[in-house]
Design a protein around this motif. Sequence first.
Motif, mmCIF file in Angstrom:
data_model
loop_
_atom_site.group_PDB
_atom_site.id
_atom_site.type_symbol
_atom_site.label_atom_id
_atom_site.label_comp_id
_atom_site.label_asym_id
_atom_site.label_seq_id
_atom_site.Cartn_x
_atom_site.Cartn_y
_atom_site.Cartn_z
ATOM 1 N N TYR A 244 0.818 -1.217 0.000
ATOM 2 C CA TYR A 244 0.000 0.000 0.000
ATOM 3 C C TYR A 244 0.851 1.266 0.000
ATOM 4 O O TYR A 244 1.971 1.289 0.507
ATOM 5 N N SER A 245 0.305 2.338 -0.549
ATOM 6 C CA SER A 245 1.008 3.611 -0.677
ATOM 7 C C SER A 245 1.356 4.150 0.710
ATOM 8 O O SER A 245 0.481 4.309 1.566
ATOM 9 N N ALA A 246 2.627 4.463 0.914
ATOM 10 C CA ALA A 246 3.068 4.994 2.207
ATOM 11 C C ALA A 246 4.523 5.396 2.118
ATOM 12 O O ALA A 246 5.294 4.851 1.319
ATOM 13 N N ASP A 247 4.910 6.365 2.953
ATOM 14 C CA ASP A 247 6.328 6.625 3.130
ATOM 15 C C ASP A 247 6.901 5.565 4.070
ATOM 16 O O ASP A 247 6.194 4.642 4.486
ATOM 17 N N SER A 248 8.172 5.655 4.411
ATOM 18 C CA SER A 248 8.797 4.621 5.226
ATOM 19 C C SER A 248 8.376 4.686 6.682
ATOM 20 O O SER A 248 8.808 3.857 7.485
ATOM 21 N N ILE A 249 7.501 5.640 7.035
ATOM 22 C CA ILE A 249 6.896 5.677 8.362
ATOM 23 C C ILE A 249 5.493 5.091 8.315
ATOM 24 O O ILE A 249 4.994 4.582 9.312
ATOM 25 N N GLY A 250 4.836 5.170 7.156
ATOM 26 C CA GLY A 250 3.515 4.578 7.001
ATOM 27 C C GLY A 250 2.425 5.525 6.554
ATOM 28 O O GLY A 250 1.249 5.143 6.517
ATOM 29 N N TYR A 251 2.781 6.774 6.166
ATOM 30 C CA TYR A 251 1.776 7.797 5.862
ATOM 31 C C TYR A 251 1.968 8.343 4.449
ATOM 32 O O TYR A 251 3.071 8.316 3.900
ATOM 33 N N THR A 252 0.883 8.868 3.876
ATOM 34 C CA THR A 252 0.955 9.503 2.571
ATOM 35 C C THR A 252 -0.271 10.399 2.401
ATOM 36 O O THR A 252 -1.085 10.542 3.309
ATOM 37 N N THR A 253 -0.387 11.008 1.219
ATOM 38 C CA THR A 253 -1.479 11.931 0.920
ATOM 39 C C THR A 253 -2.415 11.295 -0.090
ATOM 40 O O THR A 253 -1.982 10.629 -1.036
ATOM 41 N N GLY A 254 -3.715 11.509 0.100
ATOM 42 C CA GLY A 254 -4.674 10.959 -0.839
ATOM 43 C C GLY A 254 -6.095 11.285 -0.439
ATOM 44 O O GLY A 254 -6.351 12.152 0.400
ATOM 45 N N ILE A 255 -7.021 10.556 -1.046
ATOM 46 C CA ILE A 255 -8.445 10.763 -0.800
ATOM 47 C C ILE A 255 -9.126 9.412 -0.688
ATOM 48 O O ILE A 255 -8.775 8.459 -1.402
ATOM 49 N N ALA A 256 -10.081 9.322 0.233
ATOM 50 C CA ALA A 256 -10.882 8.113 0.392
ATOM 51 C C ALA A 256 -12.351 8.500 0.412
ATOM 52 O O ALA A 256 -12.730 9.542 0.951
ATOM 53 N N VAL A 257 -13.177 7.652 -0.188
ATOM 54 C CA VAL A 257 -14.622 7.855 -0.236
ATOM 55 C C VAL A 257 -15.282 6.585 0.287
ATOM 56 O O VAL A 257 -14.914 5.472 -0.125
ATOM 57 N N GLU A 258 -16.251 6.747 1.189
ATOM 58 C CA GLU A 258 -16.920 5.587 1.777
ATOM 59 C C GLU A 258 -18.432 5.781 1.740
ATOM 60 O O GLU A 258 -18.950 6.810 2.181
ATOM 61 N N LEU A 259 -19.139 4.776 1.227
ATOM 62 C CA LEU A 259 -20.596 4.711 1.291
ATOM 63 C C LEU A 259 -20.953 3.646 2.314
ATOM 64 O O LEU A 259 -20.623 2.467 2.132
ATOM 65 N N ASN A 260 -21.596 4.070 3.398
ATOM 66 C CA ASN A 260 -21.937 3.139 4.470
ATOM 67 C C ASN A 260 -23.444 2.927 4.528
ATOM 68 O O ASN A 260 -24.230 3.885 4.421
ATOM 69 N N GLN A 261 -23.849 1.679 4.691
ATOM 70 C CA GLN A 261 -25.242 1.286 4.861
ATOM 71 C C GLN A 261 -25.346 0.390 6.098
ATOM 72 O O GLN A 261 -24.317 -0.045 6.633
ATOM 73 N N PRO A 262 -26.559 0.100 6.584
ATOM 74 C CA PRO A 262 -26.661 -0.655 7.834
ATOM 75 C C PRO A 262 -25.907 -1.988 7.850
ATOM 76 O O PRO A 262 -25.373 -2.371 8.888
ATOM 77 N N LYS A 263 -25.836 -2.688 6.721
ATOM 78 C CA LYS A 263 -25.211 -4.010 6.723
ATOM 79 C C LYS A 263 -23.987 -4.118 5.824
ATOM 80 O O LYS A 263 -23.381 -5.190 5.740
ATOM 81 N N TRP A 264 -23.628 -3.026 5.148
ATOM 82 C CA TRP A 264 -22.461 -3.115 4.268
ATOM 83 C C TRP A 264 -21.842 -1.746 4.075
ATOM 84 O O TRP A 264 -22.423 -0.718 4.410
ATOM 85 N N ALA A 265 -20.634 -1.744 3.535
ATOM 86 C CA ALA A 265 -19.938 -0.500 3.214
ATOM 87 C C ALA A 265 -19.074 -0.729 1.980
ATOM 88 O O ALA A 265 -18.572 -1.833 1.739
ATOM 89 N N LEU A 266 -18.916 0.326 1.188
ATOM 90 C CA LEU A 266 -18.056 0.297 0.005
ATOM 91 C C LEU A 266 -17.096 1.470 0.093
ATOM 92 O O LEU A 266 -17.519 2.613 0.297
ATOM 93 N N ARG A 267 -15.793 1.184 -0.053
ATOM 94 C CA ARG A 267 -14.771 2.217 0.104
ATOM 95 C C ARG A 267 -13.859 2.248 -1.130
ATOM 96 O O ARG A 267 -13.585 1.203 -1.740
ATOM 97 N N TYR A 268 -13.397 3.442 -1.446
ATOM 98 C CA TYR A 268 -12.463 3.644 -2.557
ATOM 99 C C TYR A 268 -11.402 4.635 -2.108
ATOM 100 O O TYR A 268 -11.695 5.608 -1.391
ATOM 101 N N GLY A 269 -10.147 4.390 -2.522
ATOM 102 C CA GLY A 269 -9.079 5.312 -2.174
ATOM 103 C C GLY A 269 -8.067 5.475 -3.294
ATOM 104 O O GLY A 269 -7.787 4.526 -4.043
#
Length: 507
Positions: A244-269
Amino acid sequence: MTSLPNAILIRAGKLIGLFPRKRDVSALGPIPMVPRVRLSWGFLLLITGLTCLSCLTVSFNGAAQESPPPESPTDVQIQTWNWHVQNTAIEQGDWGFPAKYSGPNSLKSKGQQQETVTLDLFAGVRLWRGAEFHVDGLVWQGFGLSKTFGIEAFANADAYKVGTELPYLMLARAFIRQTIGLGGEQEEVPDGQLTIAGRQDISRLTFTIGRFTLLDIFDQNTYAGDPHTQFMNRALVGNLAWDYSADSIGYTTGIAVELNQPKWALRYGFFQMPRVQNSLTGDDPFLMWRTSGATGSAGAYGPFLHDWGIVVEFERRYSVNAHPGAIRFMPFLDEANMASNHAAISILKADGAGADISAAQVYRYKYGFGLNWEQEIAKNVGLFSRLGWNDGGEQAQAYTDVNWTALLGVSVKGDAWQRPDDTYGLASIVSGASRSNQQFLAAGGLGILAGDGALSYGSEKVLETYYSFQIWKTIYVTVDYQFVSNPAFNRDRGPVSVFGGRLHWEL
């Protein structure tokens, strides 16, 4: 040469135990098979002082809360801002192990003891309706065993690939989270390190943009995900096969989008990769403070359209006889300046082990998937598992050299023995390399974590068990043991036993 002020600081830190000394225990003879954890006096003093500040938290919380709207339950806390602190010190060591040979990236076979310390100051504030801004100031110091080389499922997930004797400071997280409610039933949001207490719609759309770690949002697991309070091993924090995208500490810049429903969720980054393998990113020169004379890459991003990682995750939540469970499927795709294993092998055969393989680097794709499962099987008892695979044709860019992995574990809270805030955990991990990756390492290639100069291939197997004791409210001490067979896929080295101890507190 170390400057005089730095030399004085280092010496003073070692005298009070704040900056640990690196130690080689091979010459000390037989050592009793009981792990010894030395808690630094400097950090004990720091703990005492900051714990006293917790008395002020009540008054701060009063200032940070606002009255709930009339339609909300009166017992729901609604904050306008908050702050939290966490401090974790981990000490690990081994007493040596058999090895036929060693290379530049090998785990030292003579035995050693190392320490890491992390300190985070979190702050969050509401901006406008549904929007929050969060920051995390991170201070870290110390080294992993063999400077975090020689084991793929590395024993200390807090042992960053940038080790340091003097503390480094960075702005690890700085992001905006915008939540858009879609109506219907609501749920309570707890006061947390990256959350502000309140209520939100269960059906919602959430955007997160800025700097953070992908593991804040993706590949979450109730029982295995936080090295400060749960398992310490890197495989039990994030999927080893996900580069996964990260510097050697574990962090980076980006965007994430999440659609959450009572029994499921869909995420994109979508996130930026560092330009150079296992290095810092383009943000780090502006967001990190390092002591004078620090070595290593200053950090850079590659071309925006060519250095990136994309991840999608689908989560399905369910229950079995009123016991909650979840399964998550996570395909991913990366593009980065990577060498193919076959091209790198040709260079190694021509120029010898450890040769520079940068001539084989071009912008390539890497793809794979992860599977993440958790299931409560009885009250306070949970099973969990992760599976991962990637195509294995290229060098890793940011995380590990693993091409496939599988793990299974159990976590038990201490209610049965009248210690409800204690936790016992046990997990087993197996990881391996693709055929071309095996040939690359056998030819003397150096990966992110592996590189013994030669290879007698065998899948790496790790067993971890730990017990976390609650000492007082939010202060915990943990004892930990890990057994590693075929470290870095090599049957000619090991096995090795790693003993560890951890002190953690938070406000």
